[in-house]
Structure formats: C-alpha cells, structure tokens
Design a protein around this motif. Structure first.
Motif, PDB file in Angstrom:
ATOM      1  N   UNK A   8     112.782  14.322 -63.832  1.00 45.59           N
ATOM      2  CA  UNK A   8     114.189  13.978 -64.038  1.00 45.59           C
ATOM      3  C   UNK A   8     115.056  14.603 -62.958  1.00 45.59           C
ATOM      4  N   UNK A   9     115.801  13.750 -62.268  1.00 42.00           N
ATOM      5  CA  UNK A   9     116.775  14.218 -61.300  1.00 42.00           C
ATOM      6  C   UNK A   9     118.174  14.116 -61.877  1.00 42.00           C
ATOM      7  N   UNK A  10     119.171  14.406 -61.063  1.00 40.73           N
ATOM      8  CA  UNK A  10     120.551  14.412 -61.526  1.00 40.73           C
ATOM      9  C   UNK A  10     121.095  12.997 -61.681  1.00 40.73           C
ATOM     10  N   UNK A  11     122.118  12.871 -62.514  1.00 44.57           N
ATOM     11  CA  UNK A  11     122.728  11.570 -62.756  1.00 44.57           C
ATOM     12  C   UNK A  11     122.309  10.991 -64.094  1.00 44.57           C
ATOM     13  N   UNK A  26     109.114  15.886 -70.059  1.00 38.25           N
ATOM     14  CA  UNK A  26     110.219  15.822 -69.100  1.00 38.25           C
ATOM     15  C   UNK A  26     110.284  17.104 -68.283  1.00 38.25           C
ATOM     16  N   UNK A  27     110.321  16.935 -66.970  1.00 33.84           N
ATOM     17  CA  UNK A  27     110.382  18.054 -66.040  1.00 33.84           C
ATOM     18  C   UNK A  27     111.483  17.794 -65.021  1.00 33.84           C
ATOM     19  N   UNK A  28     111.943  18.863 -64.397  1.00 36.27           N
ATOM     20  CA  UNK A  28     112.902  18.706 -63.311  1.00 36.27           C
ATOM     21  C   UNK A  28     112.623  19.760 -62.250  1.00 36.27           C
ATOM     22  N   UNK A  29     112.885  19.382 -61.015  1.00 37.17           N
ATOM     23  CA  UNK A  29     112.779  20.342 -59.927  1.00 37.17           C
ATOM     24  C   UNK A  29     113.818  21.431 -60.172  1.00 37.17           C
ATOM     25  N   UNK A  30     113.424  22.661 -60.032  1.00 44.48           N
ATOM     26  CA  UNK A  30     114.297  23.790 -60.330  1.00 44.48           C
ATOM     27  C   UNK A  30     115.638  23.637 -59.611  1.00 44.48           C
ATOM     28  N   UNK A  65     112.943   9.714 -61.815  1.00 43.78           N
ATOM     29  CA  UNK A  65     114.213   9.104 -62.217  1.00 43.78           C
ATOM     30  C   UNK A  65     115.367  10.061 -61.937  1.00 43.78           C
ATOM     31  N   UNK A  66     116.269   9.660 -61.060  1.00 48.95           N
ATOM     32  CA  UNK A  66     117.437  10.475 -60.765  1.00 48.95           C
ATOM     33  C   UNK A  66     117.422  11.034 -59.362  1.00 48.95           C
ATOM     34  N   UNK A  67     118.554  11.610 -58.984  1.00 49.46           N
ATOM     35  CA  UNK A  67     118.754  12.096 -57.615  1.00 49.46           C
ATOM     36  C   UNK A  67     118.198  13.499 -57.445  1.00 49.46           C
ATOM     37  N   UNK A  68     117.444  13.673 -56.369  1.00 52.61           N
ATOM     38  CA  UNK A  68     116.906  14.989 -56.019  1.00 52.61           C
ATOM     39  C   UNK A  68     117.140  15.206 -54.533  1.00 52.61           C
TER      40      UNK A  68
END
Length: 268
Positions: A8-11, A26-30, A65-68
């Motif tokens: 999961x990225x931003x947005x 669900x994971x996200x880059x720190x 999915x999302x901005x990184x």
C-alpha cells in the motif's frame, strides 16, 4: 490456501484495492503508509527477509497500489542477501522510475510471487471506452488527441503521465510535483490560449508507452475533477483501460455539477 498481499502506497487507491479483496495482508514501505490503512511497515534494506516472510504466510501474489517515492536507504540496515541486490537496483534506478520498479518486480517474481494488476483484482476501478459525464466538443476531442500525442512522445523520457492542451497549444505537462501542481500551472497560464473565447482546454492522462500495466497506472478521482474545474478546463480525458478512476460516482457527480466532461478515450 494461497493469499494476496497488498503493498500500500499513499493516496486513495490502496484503500479501494484492499476493499475489493478478501482479507489481504497489507504492508507499506516504511514512511509511505496511506492514511486510515492498518499496514505493516517494511524496509527496502531488508527486502529479501520481507519476501521470505510473505512466502512463510502462504502469499502467492502481490498487488502494488498507491504512490511510493524512492526511500532514503540506510547502508547499516542491509542484510547480506538484500545487499547483493543493491548494484542491480541502483543501476535500474539510473534509467528512471520505470526501470527501478521493473527491477523490484523482478525480485518479487524471482522469489515465486506473482504480481497482480489493479485490473485483475478491482476491474471496476478502470473504466472502458465511453463518455461518463458531459459531452466533449469537436474542438475538445482535437485537443485531447493532441495531448495524447504529446504524452506518447514524452513516454520514453519517463517524465509524466498528464498534459493540458487548449486550442492545440500545450499549456502544461505533468512532472515530479504531480497533477495538482500541473493544473495549478495551467490555471495561472490560461490567458495564453490563442482565443480567449475559444476552447477552454482538456486535461489528458495516459500510461506511458510500453509501461508495465501491473503497477503505477495513472489515477484520477473527484479531487482531480475539482482541480480541473478550478483551472477553467472543459473536461478530462484519459486512455480507456489504462487509467484508474477512484470513487467513480462521486467523480461523475462532481463533473456534472462543474460542467466538465469525463471521457475514456479509445487507445491511440
């Protein structure tokens, strides 16, 4: 039983994709987690152990999915196996964001993880060809086609996925600051249109030629409609089947209220 993981990225895209799946991990880059999403963070410096953990949890496919944006890397945090990937990823980064993303995808796939596109898991987010709101005039359609040509020409340079054209003239192109900044720029320079009483202009979005359609698809939503209206444009067009439209009903209502058209153009 195989499972799906979402990076999961931003947005607003990540929440929409998560909602379309059945209990994904669900994971996200720190440092890049989207608001309102409970995501477990991971660091690129420990990419290989992270991939091992996905396999240990029976994950078979991953959706981005999302901005990184590119994170700052801490050399002291690399594990030995991930450190072996650094020269390969750094070399790919020199060819732009697309090259870096492809390199990361290759690493995921080499570990036995399939990459699923948004179209595969949430097809309703990607409209097919047709006019969703309003009606573009003949002049608007010409401007949209001109913008699409500009985007196709810019594609190999990895600059952006959006352009504004009015009366055949390019008022703005999307670069690193993003869509909102581009539309603000177009609004500030609306007086440059050759005929003040002529066509107002069209904002067009399209994926880059040859883009990997599994990640980083251009995205539109109600906020984009508001920004295009504030820029005084006639409408928004995009490549059908290649652009994500978030909160479609809200976007259509907003466009109709503002007198803008929304048009999913046939691919050129």
């Amino acid at each position: 039983m195989s499972r799906t993981a979402v990076i999961a990225g931003q947005g607003a895209l990540a929440p929409a994709v998560i909602a379309a799946l059945d209990a994904p991990l669900v994971y996200s880059l720190d440092g890049f987690a989207p608001e309102g999403v409970d995501a477990q963070p991971f660091r690129l410096e420990r990419l290989v152990p992270f991939l091992d953990s996905l396999l240990d949890q029976d994950v078979s496919r991953v959706v981005f999915a999302g901005a990184i944006r590119r994170p700052r890397l801490d050399p002291d945090l690399f594990d030995a196996r991930t450190a072996q990937l650094v020269p390969r990823i750094m070399m790919a980064m020199q060819s732009g964001d697309d090259g870096a993303l492809r390199a990361v995808l290759d690493v995921f796939q080499e570990h036995g993880l399939a990459i699923a596109s948004v179209a595969e898991v949430a097809s309703d987010l990607i409209p097919g060809e047709g006019v969703l709101a309003g009606e573009p005039s003949a002049a608007d359609r010409r401007d949209a086609e001109r913008a699409a040509l500009i985007l196709a020409a810019m594609g190999p340079l990895d600059i952006g996925q959006g352009a504004v054209v009015a009366q055949g003239q390019c008022l703005a192109i999307e670069t690193l600051p993003g869509t909102a900044a581009m539309l603000d720029f177009a609004a500030c320079h609306a007086a440059l249109r050759p005929n003040p009483n002529g066509a107002k202009g069209v904002f067009v979005k399209a994926p880059k030629p040859g883009q990997d359609m599994r990640i980083d698809l251009p995205t539109l939503g109600p906020d984009t409609v508001t920004q295009a209206a504030a820029a005084g444009l006639a409408g928004i067009a995009w490549q059908a089947g290649g652009v994500i439209l978030l909160d479609r009903d809200h976007a259509i209502r907003s466009a109709e209220s503002a007198g803008l058209f929304l048009w999913a153009m046939p691919p050129s």
